[in-house]
Design a protein around this motif. Structure first.
Motif, PDB file in Angstrom:
ATOM      1  N   PRO A 170       8.385 -15.806  52.538  1.00 39.36           N
ATOM      2  CA  PRO A 170       7.951 -16.328  54.092  1.00 39.36           C
ATOM      3  C   PRO A 170       7.322 -15.634  55.214  1.00 39.36           C
ATOM      4  N   ILE A 171       8.246 -13.748  54.443  1.00 34.07           N
ATOM      5  CA  ILE A 171       7.724 -12.549  55.777  1.00 34.07           C
ATOM      6  C   ILE A 171       5.911 -12.641  55.248  1.00 34.07           C
ATOM      7  N   GLY A 172       6.082 -12.646  54.165  1.00 40.16           N
ATOM      8  CA  GLY A 172       4.535 -12.434  54.179  1.00 40.16           C
ATOM      9  C   GLY A 172       3.665 -13.236  54.210  1.00 40.16           C
ATOM     10  N   LEU A 173       4.161 -14.765  53.586  1.00 43.90           N
ATOM     11  CA  LEU A 173       2.654 -15.398  54.580  1.00 43.90           C
ATOM     12  C   LEU A 173       3.018 -15.783  55.666  1.00 43.90           C
ATOM     13  N   GLY A 174       3.641 -15.537  56.488  1.00 45.72           N
ATOM     14  CA  GLY A 174       4.127 -15.971  57.270  1.00 45.72           C
ATOM     15  C   GLY A 174       3.095 -14.789  58.509  1.00 45.72           C
ATOM     16  N   ALA A 175       2.967 -13.616  58.020  1.00 43.13           N
ATOM     17  CA  ALA A 175       2.391 -12.726  58.257  1.00 43.13           C
ATOM     18  C   ALA A 175       0.455 -12.559  58.011  1.00 43.13           C
ATOM     19  N   ALA A 176       0.639 -13.705  56.982  1.00 45.45           N
ATOM     20  CA  ALA A 176      -1.099 -13.973  57.243  1.00 45.45           C
ATOM     21  C   ALA A 176      -1.346 -14.754  57.791  1.00 45.45           C
ATOM     22  N   ILE A 177      -0.851 -16.047  58.319  1.00 48.10           N
ATOM     23  CA  ILE A 177      -1.530 -16.947  58.856  1.00 48.10           C
ATOM     24  C   ILE A 177      -1.482 -16.122  60.436  1.00 48.10           C
ATOM     25  N   ARG A 196       3.552 -18.114  44.323  1.00 50.09           N
ATOM     26  CA  ARG A 196       2.966 -17.560  45.542  1.00 50.09           C
ATOM     27  C   ARG A 196       1.700 -17.760  45.783  1.00 50.09           C
ATOM     28  N   LEU A 197       0.690 -16.823  44.913  1.00 53.45           N
ATOM     29  CA  LEU A 197      -0.672 -16.699  45.220  1.00 53.45           C
ATOM     30  C   LEU A 197      -1.261 -17.473  45.606  1.00 53.45           C
ATOM     31  N   GLU A 198      -0.779 -18.623  44.518  1.00 54.18           N
ATOM     32  CA  GLU A 198      -1.528 -20.811  45.063  1.00 54.18           C
ATOM     33  C   GLU A 198      -1.017 -21.092  46.775  1.00 54.18           C
ATOM     34  N   LYS A 199       0.202 -21.240  47.096  1.00 51.63           N
ATOM     35  CA  LYS A 199       0.581 -20.917  48.474  1.00 51.63           C
ATOM     36  C   LYS A 199       0.350 -20.496  49.833  1.00 51.63           C
ATOM     37  N   ALA A 200      -0.392 -18.563  49.371  1.00 52.03           N
ATOM     38  CA  ALA A 200      -1.018 -18.045  50.069  1.00 52.03           C
ATOM     39  C   ALA A 200      -2.412 -17.857  50.653  1.00 52.03           C
ATOM     40  N   LEU A 201      -3.087 -19.338  49.353  1.00 52.86           N
ATOM     41  CA  LEU A 201      -4.538 -19.447  49.909  1.00 52.86           C
ATOM     42  C   LEU A 201      -4.487 -20.746  50.342  1.00 52.86           C
ATOM     43  N   ALA A 202      -3.591 -21.606  50.373  1.00 53.95           N
ATOM     44  CA  ALA A 202      -3.193 -22.541  51.048  1.00 53.95           C
ATOM     45  C   ALA A 202      -2.558 -22.348  52.735  1.00 53.95           C
ATOM     46  N   VAL A 203      -2.238 -21.335  52.834  1.00 52.02           N
ATOM     47  CA  VAL A 203      -2.201 -20.958  53.863  1.00 52.02           C
ATOM     48  C   VAL A 203      -3.436 -20.553  55.065  1.00 52.02           C
ATOM     49  N   GLY A 204      -4.674 -19.849  54.166  1.00 50.85           N
ATOM     50  CA  GLY A 204      -5.532 -20.053  54.993  1.00 50.85           C
ATOM     51  C   GLY A 204      -5.627 -18.321  54.332  1.00 50.85           C
ATOM     52  N   PHE A 328      21.808 -22.049  47.447  1.00 50.08           N
ATOM     53  CA  PHE A 328      22.295 -20.507  47.229  1.00 50.08           C
ATOM     54  C   PHE A 328      21.737 -20.687  46.492  1.00 50.08           C
ATOM     55  N   GLU A 329      22.747 -20.462  45.284  1.00 49.48           N
ATOM     56  CA  GLU A 329      21.668 -20.582  43.276  1.00 49.48           C
ATOM     57  C   GLU A 329      20.623 -20.128  43.543  1.00 49.48           C
ATOM     58  N   LEU A 330      18.959 -21.413  44.475  1.00 50.55           N
ATOM     59  CA  LEU A 330      18.161 -20.978  44.108  1.00 50.55           C
ATOM     60  C   LEU A 330      16.956 -19.692  45.013  1.00 50.55           C
ATOM     61  N   ALA A 331      17.870 -19.290  46.237  1.00 44.37           N
ATOM     62  CA  ALA A 331      17.681 -18.190  46.595  1.00 44.37           C
ATOM     63  C   ALA A 331      17.950 -16.875  46.224  1.00 44.37           C
ATOM     64  N   LEU A 332      19.220 -16.674  45.678  1.00 44.17           N
ATOM     65  CA  LEU A 332      19.286 -15.733  44.475  1.00 44.17           C
ATOM     66  C   LEU A 332      19.078 -15.734  43.454  1.00 44.17           C
ATOM     67  N   THR A 333      18.068 -16.444  42.750  1.00 47.41           N
ATOM     68  CA  THR A 333      16.933 -16.384  41.429  1.00 47.41           C
ATOM     69  C   THR A 333      16.406 -16.482  41.462  1.00 47.41           C
ATOM     70  N   PRO A 334      15.876 -15.183  41.645  1.00 47.37           N
ATOM     71  CA  PRO A 334      14.204 -14.721  41.586  1.00 47.37           C
ATOM     72  C   PRO A 334      12.904 -15.177  41.195  1.00 47.37           C
ATOM     73  N   ALA A 336      12.627 -18.715  41.764  1.00 53.60           N
ATOM     74  CA  ALA A 336      13.288 -19.782  41.430  1.00 53.60           C
ATOM     75  C   ALA A 336      12.397 -20.501  43.059  1.00 53.60           C
ATOM     76  N   ALA A 337      12.570 -20.000  44.134  1.00 48.89           N
ATOM     77  CA  ALA A 337      11.884 -20.629  44.912  1.00 48.89           C
ATOM     78  C   ALA A 337      11.173 -19.231  46.622  1.00 48.89           C
ATOM     79  N   GLU A 338      11.013 -20.435  46.973  1.00 47.39           N
ATOM     80  CA  GLU A 338      10.177 -19.471  48.258  1.00 47.39           C
ATOM     81  C   GLU A 338      10.580 -19.374  49.487  1.00 47.39           C
TER      82      GLU A 338
END
Length: 346
Positions: A170-177, A196-204, A328-334, A336-338
């Protein structure tokens, strides 16, 4: 006594959903019913620890931490001396303005609760009002987007710069935006997770680099042209690097990639690693640290409103409060979630 449910750290790697006393606002306070709250890497750090050292004896026994510093909600009650706020107002919160400690980061209150007391409530300092055209889950991105904006502000990036952001969370993609919104010419995002790279292209983002599979330096040279360091050794023409990953490999890559006069903004919490000071010297690399959001916490709010569809793409999971443990399990799992946002509906 009225009670409410609140999330706090349990044992290492776990949370507890506990019943606590529902706060009663004083004359200068406001009570907010939380409708959404994001999960941050700081929350994950507290979970790994199982709490934080008691302030009275740092390094001693761990005490539970009320979690959540990315809340959005609606005002349900205001004190007699509060101006500019009324029941029904939808607000985002400045967790650092709480006089009893940072909300969700060791302070008295956490935003991952049914209700949150805003002490000394003041529009523009402790809260900002946003319109009902913005969903609560998107509004909860206000705090992490302020972190991203501060990093971009610290960078001094201009339209002609060529930039790479390491880390497509979220911080890196936010910075990209933010970089693209201010007209930066070319923004690359590097990560090791293809989704995550696909998401990066999607946000610009203009281009992405899979740093697990590609030669980062060669790829940046292809994208940004060839330049040189202070000794004339060939380097990519990248002007600015933003580290939103915090892995030692990122710092190493930047030092090996940096042209003469390049800048590195460090916004991620850094893992332990060695720093090649000689490499920094050969490029006269400027290291800029970026911490929090001294002024940006509510500067982002109107931009979040204006570009909400773009920012909404940062959210990968929306999980109801009743399933907070799963969130929180999602957030703890490398990997698994953005970005996980916990929602509290009617």
């Amino acid at each position: 006594m009225s009670t409410m449910k609140s999330v706090r750290t349990g044992g290492a790697g776990t949370i507890e959903v506990v019943d606590v006393e529902r706060p009663v606002p004083g004359p200068r306070d406001a009570l907010v019913r939380i409708r959404a709250c994001g999960i941050c890497g700081t929350d994950v750090t507290f979970l790994h620890l199982g709490g934080m050292p008691a302030r009275a004896h740092l390094g001693g026994d761990l005490v539970p931490v009320p979690l959540g510093h990315e809340p959005a909600g609606e005002v349900v009650e205001v004190g007699a001396e509060v101006s500019g706020l009324a029941p029904g107002d939808r607000v985002v919160v400045n967790p650092q303005a709480a006089p009893t400690g940072i909300i969700g980061c060791g302070g008295r209150f956490g935003g991952m609760s049914e209700y949150l007391l805003i002490e000394n409530a003041e529009v523009g300092r402790s809260v900002a009002v946003f319109p009902d055209t913005v969903p609560f889950d998107v509004a909860s991105l206000n705090e992490p987007l302020a972190v991203s904006l501060h990093a971009v502000n610290r960078s001094g990036a201009g339209p002609g710069d060529k930039v790479v952001v390491f880390g497509a969370g979220p911080i890196g993609l936010g910075a990209a935006i933010w970089l693209k919104l201010r007209g930066v010419e070319h923004v690359v995002v590097a990560d090791v997770i293809p989704s995550r790279l696909e998401k990066a292209l999607a946000v610009g983002a203009d281009a992405v680099v899979d740093s697990a599979e590609e030669d980062v330096i060669a790829r940046l040279t292809a994208l940004h042209g060839e330049s040189a360091n202070a000794l004339g050794q060939p380097r990519p023409g990248t002007d600015l690097f933003i580290d939103a990953a915090g892995a030692p490999a990122v710092f190493d890559t930047v030092v090996r990639s940096a042209k003469w006069g390049a800048k590195l903004v460090m916004v991620a919490v850094q893992k332990k690693g060695e720093v090649d000071l000689g490499g920094m010297l050969r490029s006269e690399l400027t290291l800029i640290a970026s911490q929090g959001y001294p002024t940006e916490i509510f500067e982002v709010t109107p931009e979040l409103v204006a570009h909400q569809e773009r920012f909404a793409k940062l959210i990968s999971h929306r999980v109801p409060f009743a399933e907070a443990s799963r969130a929180f399990e999602l957030a703890l799992t490398p990997g698994a979630a953005e970005k996980v946002v916990v929602t509290l509906d009617d």
